[in-house]
Design a protein around this motif. Structure first.
Motif, mmCIF file in Angstrom:
data_model
loop_
_atom_site.group_PDB
_atom_site.id
_atom_site.type_symbol
_atom_site.label_atom_id
_atom_site.label_comp_id
_atom_site.label_asym_id
_atom_site.label_seq_id
_atom_site.Cartn_x
_atom_site.Cartn_y
_atom_site.Cartn_z
ATOM 1 N N ILE A 39 7.424 -37.254 114.416
ATOM 2 C CA ILE A 39 7.185 -36.973 112.990
ATOM 3 C C ILE A 39 8.524 -36.781 112.295
ATOM 4 O O ILE A 39 9.407 -36.089 112.802
ATOM 5 N N LEU A 40 8.628 -37.370 111.105
ATOM 6 C CA LEU A 40 9.723 -37.067 110.185
ATOM 7 C C LEU A 40 9.100 -36.400 108.972
ATOM 8 O O LEU A 40 8.217 -36.973 108.332
ATOM 9 N N GLU A 41 9.556 -35.192 108.661
ATOM 10 C CA GLU A 41 9.106 -34.516 107.441
ATOM 11 C C GLU A 41 10.192 -34.655 106.385
ATOM 12 O O GLU A 41 11.354 -34.322 106.628
ATOM 13 N N ILE A 59 4.913 -32.816 120.022
ATOM 14 C CA ILE A 59 5.395 -33.821 119.081
ATOM 15 C C ILE A 59 6.891 -33.621 118.833
ATOM 16 O O ILE A 59 7.353 -32.504 118.617
ATOM 17 N N ASP A 60 7.643 -34.732 118.874
ATOM 18 C CA ASP A 60 9.067 -34.696 118.556
ATOM 19 C C ASP A 60 9.197 -34.677 117.032
ATOM 20 O O ASP A 60 8.895 -35.662 116.365
ATOM 21 N N TYR A 61 9.623 -33.560 116.485
ATOM 22 C CA TYR A 61 9.675 -33.320 115.042
ATOM 23 C C TYR A 61 11.118 -33.314 114.546
ATOM 24 O O TYR A 61 11.997 -32.711 115.174
ATOM 25 N N LYS A 62 11.345 -33.951 113.411
ATOM 26 C CA LYS A 62 12.622 -33.886 112.698
ATOM 27 C C LYS A 62 12.316 -33.787 111.212
ATOM 28 O O LYS A 62 11.262 -34.211 110.749
ATOM 29 N N ILE A 66 18.203 -33.195 101.302
ATOM 30 C CA ILE A 66 19.523 -33.353 100.706
ATOM 31 C C ILE A 66 20.275 -32.029 100.637
ATOM 32 O O ILE A 66 21.480 -32.011 100.473
ATOM 33 N N ALA A 67 19.550 -30.916 100.773
ATOM 34 C CA ALA A 67 20.156 -29.585 100.652
ATOM 35 C C ALA A 67 20.641 -29.098 102.015
ATOM 36 O O ALA A 67 19.854 -28.674 102.853
ATOM 37 N N LYS A 68 21.946 -29.177 102.226
ATOM 38 C CA LYS A 68 22.546 -28.770 103.504
ATOM 39 C C LYS A 68 22.259 -27.302 103.833
ATOM 40 O O LYS A 68 22.071 -26.944 104.995
ATOM 41 N N ASP A 69 22.187 -26.437 102.803
ATOM 42 C CA ASP A 69 21.973 -25.004 103.036
ATOM 43 C C ASP A 69 20.559 -24.686 103.535
ATOM 44 O O ASP A 69 20.298 -23.575 103.986
ATOM 45 N N ASP A 73 17.387 -31.122 109.897
ATOM 46 C CA ASP A 73 17.881 -31.842 111.070
ATOM 47 C C ASP A 73 18.782 -33.000 110.645
ATOM 48 O O ASP A 73 19.753 -33.328 111.321
ATOM 49 N N ILE A 74 18.426 -33.629 109.524
ATOM 50 C CA ILE A 74 19.177 -34.759 108.985
ATOM 51 C C ILE A 74 19.469 -34.460 107.516
ATOM 52 O O ILE A 74 18.550 -34.174 106.747
ATOM 53 N N VAL A 75 20.729 -34.507 107.139
ATOM 54 C CA VAL A 75 21.084 -34.349 105.731
ATOM 55 C C VAL A 75 21.081 -35.747 105.116
ATOM 56 O O VAL A 75 21.788 -36.644 105.594
ATOM 57 N N GLY A 76 20.241 -35.937 104.118
ATOM 58 C CA GLY A 76 20.146 -37.241 103.490
ATOM 59 C C GLY A 76 19.070 -37.251 102.421
ATOM 60 O O GLY A 76 18.317 -36.298 102.272
#
Length: 123
Positions: A39-41, A59-62, A66-69, A73-76
């Motif tokens: 899953i990508l949320e 489930i492998d969740y990520k 955009i908010a680094k703070d 898991d992924i900034v984007g």
């Protein structure tokens, strides 16, 4: 893309109310019915969905934000997801689309579709 929600917005007393918990139930129920392995949320939210998935399933969740703070898991950005096509069994975007500028809406949906295997998404 600029940050839309401050970390303080997810304070329990400001953010949580009975209707939101009903929404969590339906989000999780729909997710589990699809039996994804990955899953990508989109967006981090307050972590209720993430914590349930990570603590109660295999489930492998990520997540991506955009908010680094908010410690994603992924900034984007959802309108340019830095992942390969067909990366996740399921991509979910709960209560984030209304934060997008209208002119980025179609591109963002296209990106969600691109990274989702079998085009499964819950928005």
């Amino acid at each position: 893309m600029t940050k839309q929600v401050n970390k303080e917005s997810y304070n329990f007393h400001k953010y949580s109310f009975p209707g939101r918990w009903v929404s969590y139930y339906h989000q999780l129920n729909e997710t589990l019915a699809l039996t994804p392995k990955t899953i990508l949320e989109i967006g981090t939210g307050d972590g209720v969905y993430k914590n349930f998935i990570k603590n109660n399933t295999d489930i492998d969740y990520k997540n991506i934000d955009i908010a680094k703070d908010l410690n994603p898991d992924i900034v984007g950005s959802v309108n340019k997801i830095p992942l390969e096509a067909n990366s996740f069994d399921l991509v979910v975007a709960f209560e984030i689309l209304e934060h997008l500028p209208f002119d980025e809406f179609e591109k963002s949906l296209s990106e969600i579709n691109r990274v989702s295997k079998d085009r499964k998404s819950v928005v």
